[in-house]
Scaffold this motif. Structure first.
Motif, PDB file in Angstrom:
ATOM      1  N   ILE A   1       0.845  -1.209   0.000  1.00 19.49           N
ATOM      2  CA  ILE A   1       0.000   0.000   0.000  1.00 19.49           C
ATOM      3  C   ILE A   1       0.873   1.249   0.000  1.00 19.49           C
ATOM      4  CG2 ILE A   1      -1.665   1.313   1.368  1.00 19.49           C
ATOM      5  CD1 ILE A   1      -2.822  -1.368   2.296  1.00 19.49           C
ATOM      6  N   GLY A   2       1.964   1.237   0.771  1.00 16.42           N
ATOM      7  CA  GLY A   2       2.873   2.390   0.807  1.00 16.42           C
ATOM      8  C   GLY A   2       3.476   2.677  -0.554  1.00 16.42           C
ATOM      9  N   ARG A   3       3.872   1.594  -1.251  1.00 16.68           N
ATOM     10  CA  ARG A   3       4.437   1.795  -2.595  1.00 16.68           C
ATOM     11  C   ARG A   3       3.394   2.346  -3.559  1.00 16.68           C
ATOM     12  NH1 ARG A   3       7.501  -2.994  -1.369  1.00 16.68           N
ATOM     13  NH2 ARG A   3       5.841  -4.298  -2.230  1.00 16.68           N
ATOM     14  N   GLN A   4       2.166   1.830  -3.465  1.00 21.57           N
ATOM     15  CA  GLN A   4       1.111   2.342  -4.344  1.00 21.57           C
ATOM     16  C   GLN A   4       0.805   3.805  -4.050  1.00 21.57           C
ATOM     17  OE1 GLN A   4      -2.242  -0.244  -3.958  1.00 21.57           O
ATOM     18  NE2 GLN A   4      -1.198  -2.020  -4.875  1.00 21.57           N
ATOM     19  N   VAL A   5       0.743   4.177  -2.770  1.00 18.30           N
ATOM     20  CA  VAL A   5       0.477   5.579  -2.409  1.00 18.30           C
ATOM     21  C   VAL A   5       1.604   6.482  -2.903  1.00 18.30           C
ATOM     22  CG1 VAL A   5       0.263   7.157  -0.453  1.00 18.30           C
ATOM     23  CG2 VAL A   5      -0.990   4.997  -0.455  1.00 18.30           C
ATOM     24  N   ALA A   6       2.850   6.030  -2.791  1.00 19.05           N
ATOM     25  CA  ALA A   6       3.977   6.838  -3.265  1.00 19.05           C
ATOM     26  C   ALA A   6       3.903   7.047  -4.777  1.00 19.05           C
ATOM     27  CB  ALA A   6       5.286   6.161  -2.886  1.00 19.05           C
ATOM     28  N   THR A   7       3.524   5.998  -5.513  1.00 16.32           N
ATOM     29  CA  THR A   7       3.384   6.121  -6.973  1.00 16.32           C
ATOM     30  C   THR A   7       2.277   7.100  -7.335  1.00 16.32           C
ATOM     31  OG1 THR A   7       4.152   3.836  -7.205  1.00 16.32           O
ATOM     32  CG2 THR A   7       3.027   4.822  -9.089  1.00 16.32           C
ATOM     33  N   ASP A   8       1.141   7.000  -6.640  1.00 13.52           N
ATOM     34  CA  ASP A   8       0.025   7.929  -6.908  1.00 13.52           C
ATOM     35  C   ASP A   8       0.427   9.364  -6.613  1.00 13.52           C
ATOM     36  OD1 ASP A   8      -1.447   5.769  -7.646  1.00 13.52           O
ATOM     37  OD2 ASP A   8      -2.471   5.548  -5.715  1.00 13.52           O
ATOM     38  N   LYS A   9       1.188   9.583  -5.558  1.00 13.31           N
ATOM     39  CA  LYS A   9       1.621  10.947  -5.210  1.00 13.31           C
ATOM     40  C   LYS A   9       2.554  11.513  -6.285  1.00 13.31           C
ATOM     41  CE  LYS A   9       1.174  10.774  -0.190  1.00 13.31           C
ATOM     42  NZ  LYS A   9       1.897  10.846   1.094  1.00 13.31           N
ATOM     43  N   CYS A  10       3.429  10.674  -6.826  1.00 12.29           N
ATOM     44  CA  CYS A  10       4.329  11.146  -7.889  1.00 12.29           C
ATOM     45  C   CYS A  10       3.543  11.572  -9.126  1.00 12.29           C
ATOM     46  CB  CYS A  10       5.333  10.039  -8.240  1.00 12.29           C
ATOM     47  SG  CYS A  10       6.538   9.706  -6.926  1.00 12.29           S
TER      48      CYS A  10
ATOM     49  N   MET B   1       0.385  12.517  -9.238  1.00 13.99           N
ATOM     50  CA  MET B   1      -0.370  13.744  -8.941  1.00 13.99           C
ATOM     51  C   MET B   1       0.552  14.962  -8.945  1.00 13.99           C
ATOM     52  SD  MET B   1      -2.923  12.359  -5.943  1.00 13.99           S
ATOM     53  CE  MET B   1      -3.593  13.990  -5.671  1.00 13.99           C
ATOM     54  N   LEU B   2       1.774  14.799  -8.432  1.00 18.21           N
ATOM     55  CA  LEU B   2       2.713  15.913  -8.431  1.00 18.21           C
ATOM     56  C   LEU B   2       3.100  16.310  -9.857  1.00 18.21           C
ATOM     57  CD1 LEU B   2       4.550  17.866  -6.862  1.00 18.21           C
ATOM     58  CD2 LEU B   2       6.275  16.045  -6.783  1.00 18.21           C
ATOM     59  N   PHE B   3       3.284  15.295 -10.706  1.00 22.32           N
ATOM     60  CA  PHE B   3       3.626  15.584 -12.099  1.00 22.32           C
ATOM     61  C   PHE B   3       2.492  16.329 -12.800  1.00 22.32           C
ATOM     62  CE2 PHE B   3       3.841  14.213 -16.592  1.00 22.32           C
ATOM     63  CZ  PHE B   3       5.066  14.762 -16.925  1.00 22.32           C
ATOM     64  N   LEU B   4       1.264  15.885 -12.596  1.00 23.34           N
ATOM     65  CA  LEU B   4       0.102  16.568 -13.188  1.00 23.34           C
ATOM     66  C   LEU B   4      -0.029  17.986 -12.647  1.00 23.34           C
ATOM     67  CD1 LEU B   4      -2.536  13.657 -13.146  1.00 23.34           C
ATOM     68  CD2 LEU B   4      -1.284  14.556 -15.118  1.00 23.34           C
ATOM     69  N   PHE B   5       0.244  18.136 -11.341  1.00 20.31           N
ATOM     70  CA  PHE B   5       0.155  19.468 -10.737  1.00 20.31           C
ATOM     71  C   PHE B   5       1.171  20.415 -11.370  1.00 20.31           C
ATOM     72  CE2 PHE B   5       1.566  22.464  -7.444  1.00 20.31           C
ATOM     73  CZ  PHE B   5       0.378  23.151  -7.226  1.00 20.31           C
ATOM     74  N   LEU B   6       2.373  19.912 -11.625  1.00 21.53           N
ATOM     75  CA  LEU B   6       3.388  20.762 -12.268  1.00 21.53           C
ATOM     76  C   LEU B   6       2.978  21.156 -13.682  1.00 21.53           C
ATOM     77  CD1 LEU B   6       6.644  18.950 -11.065  1.00 21.53           C
ATOM     78  CD2 LEU B   6       5.712  21.132 -10.244  1.00 21.53           C
ATOM     79  N   ILE B   7       2.375  20.219 -14.408  1.00 18.44           N
ATOM     80  CA  ILE B   7       1.918  20.532 -15.774  1.00 18.44           C
ATOM     81  C   ILE B   7       0.851  21.623 -15.754  1.00 18.44           C
ATOM     82  CG2 ILE B   7       0.707  19.596 -17.779  1.00 18.44           C
ATOM     83  CD1 ILE B   7       2.139  16.951 -17.240  1.00 18.44           C
ATOM     84  N   VAL B   8      -0.110  21.464 -14.833  1.00 21.08           N
ATOM     85  CA  VAL B   8      -1.192  22.467 -14.737  1.00 21.08           C
ATOM     86  C   VAL B   8      -0.621  23.823 -14.362  1.00 21.08           C
ATOM     87  CG1 VAL B   8      -3.253  23.108 -13.453  1.00 21.08           C
ATOM     88  CG2 VAL B   8      -2.954  20.751 -14.240  1.00 21.08           C
ATOM     89  N   CYS B   9       0.322  23.831 -13.419  1.00 15.94           N
ATOM     90  CA  CYS B   9       0.932  25.103 -13.013  1.00 15.94           C
ATOM     91  C   CYS B   9       1.665  25.749 -14.196  1.00 15.94           C
ATOM     92  CB  CYS B   9       1.892  24.875 -11.852  1.00 15.94           C
ATOM     93  SG  CYS B   9       1.061  24.461 -10.305  1.00 15.94           S
ATOM     94  N   GLY B  10       2.331  24.924 -14.996  1.00 13.76           N
ATOM     95  CA  GLY B  10       3.044  25.465 -16.149  1.00 13.76           C
ATOM     96  C   GLY B  10       2.085  26.091 -17.166  1.00 13.76           C
ATOM     97  N   VAL B  11       0.979  25.407 -17.409  1.00 17.32           N
ATOM     98  CA  VAL B  11      -0.019  25.947 -18.348  1.00 17.32           C
ATOM     99  C   VAL B  11      -0.597  27.249 -17.837  1.00 17.32           C
ATOM    100  CG1 VAL B  11      -2.251  25.504 -19.408  1.00 17.32           C
ATOM    101  CG2 VAL B  11      -0.543  23.670 -19.283  1.00 17.32           C
ATOM    102  N   ILE B  12      -0.925  27.267 -16.545  1.00 16.57           N
ATOM    103  CA  ILE B  12      -1.484  28.502 -15.957  1.00 16.57           C
ATOM    104  C   ILE B  12      -0.484  29.639 -16.059  1.00 16.57           C
ATOM    105  CG2 ILE B  12      -2.260  29.535 -13.799  1.00 16.57           C
ATOM    106  CD1 ILE B  12      -3.476  26.793 -13.085  1.00 16.57           C
TER     107      ILE B  12
END
Length: 267
Positions: free
Chosen positions: A207-216, A218-229
């Motif tokens: 579960i810890g590994r899956q949560v870490a992968t999901d966080k990565c 989400m962080l990547f998507l967040f950076l993309i959205v911030c770049g577009v904005i």
């Protein structure tokens, strides 16, 4: 003298068996003198003690058979038979005293087969002979019968103690077996709990590994959205900046929107 006594067949048979045991006792004590090993001496004494018990039992049978034949025999014959019985009791007591001497030599303290009194010190063979000589026939018979009865009672008490010891040992074995089975069940339960803990630890790690992968992600998507904005904000603030290309799908800069609005109203 003993072979010339008038006896019935049953009484004669018992008398012969007693004499055979006396000869076996005499030979046994002679062999005992030649034995040097204490363990072998103890074993030999045990065998001789068994012979003495057998003699005691036969003398009691002799006494009972003598009483049955007493009414059919003349008084002189009865006196001779009683004298013979007293002689056998004296001889048996002498072997008992001899056995006591050997037992004391070995340092063992055991219950005597015959106890002639409750004094401070136990009687020797000479004392037994003197006491028996001073007693009447009936007194000697009663003393011998009492002694044999007391010996039987002592043997019965010993047997009861042995039976009780065996019973306690059996109960202890059953209790120990139950405790062993219970300990086995506890060990099995502990193994099951340990296995469950290991499985839970592996699940937590997954579960810890899956949560870490999901966080990565989400962080990547967040950076993309911030770049577009950020690009949109720069285009709005500085629409003449040619270094930043228009993003496909986004509205044109503000001046272009005003020209389009004027053209629509002019038409």
């Amino acid at each position: 003298m003993a072979s010339d006594l008038p006896m019935g067949p049953q009484l004669e048979q018992i008398h012969g068996e007693i004499r055979d045991n006396f000869r076996a006792l005499a030979n046994g004590f002679q062999k005992l003198d030649k034995i040097k090993d204490s363990n072998r001496q103890s074993k030999q004494l045990e065998e001789l003690t068994g012979k003495m018990r057998e003699c005691k039992r036969l003398i009691k049978e002799f006494d009972r058979e003598l009483k049955d034949e007493e009414g059919r025999n003349p008084p002189e014959v009865n006196k001779q038979l009683n004298d013979e019985k007293q002689s056998m009791i004296k001889e048996l007591n002498s072997y008992v005293a001899l056995r006591k001497t050997y037992m004391n030599t070995l340092g063992n303290k055991r219950v005597e087969l015959f106890d002639m009194g409750a004094g401070v010190s136990e009687p020797t063979a000479d004392d037994n002979f003197q006491v028996a000589s001073s007693m009447t026939n009936q007194e000697l018979i009663n003393a011998g019968t009492k002694t044999m009865d007391e010996t039987d009672q002592a043997i019965q008490r010993t047997q009861k103690v042995v039976e009780q010891t065996i019973e306690v040992g059996t109960q202890t074995a059953v209790t120990l077996k139950g405790q062993t089975d219970q300990m086995g069940r506890i060990v099995n339960e502990l193994d099951t709990i340990n296995f469950s803990i290991k499985k839970a630890s592996q699940l937590v790690k997954e579960i810890g590994r899956q949560v870490a992968t999901d966080k990565c992600i989400m962080l990547f998507l967040f950076l993309i959205v911030c770049g577009v904005i950020a690009i949109i904000i720069v285009k709005i603030v500085n629409p003449k900046n040619k270094d930043i290309r228009d993003i496909p799908g986004l509205a044109p800069p503000a001046p272009s929107r005003r020209l389009l609005w004027a053209a629509e109203h002019f038409i």
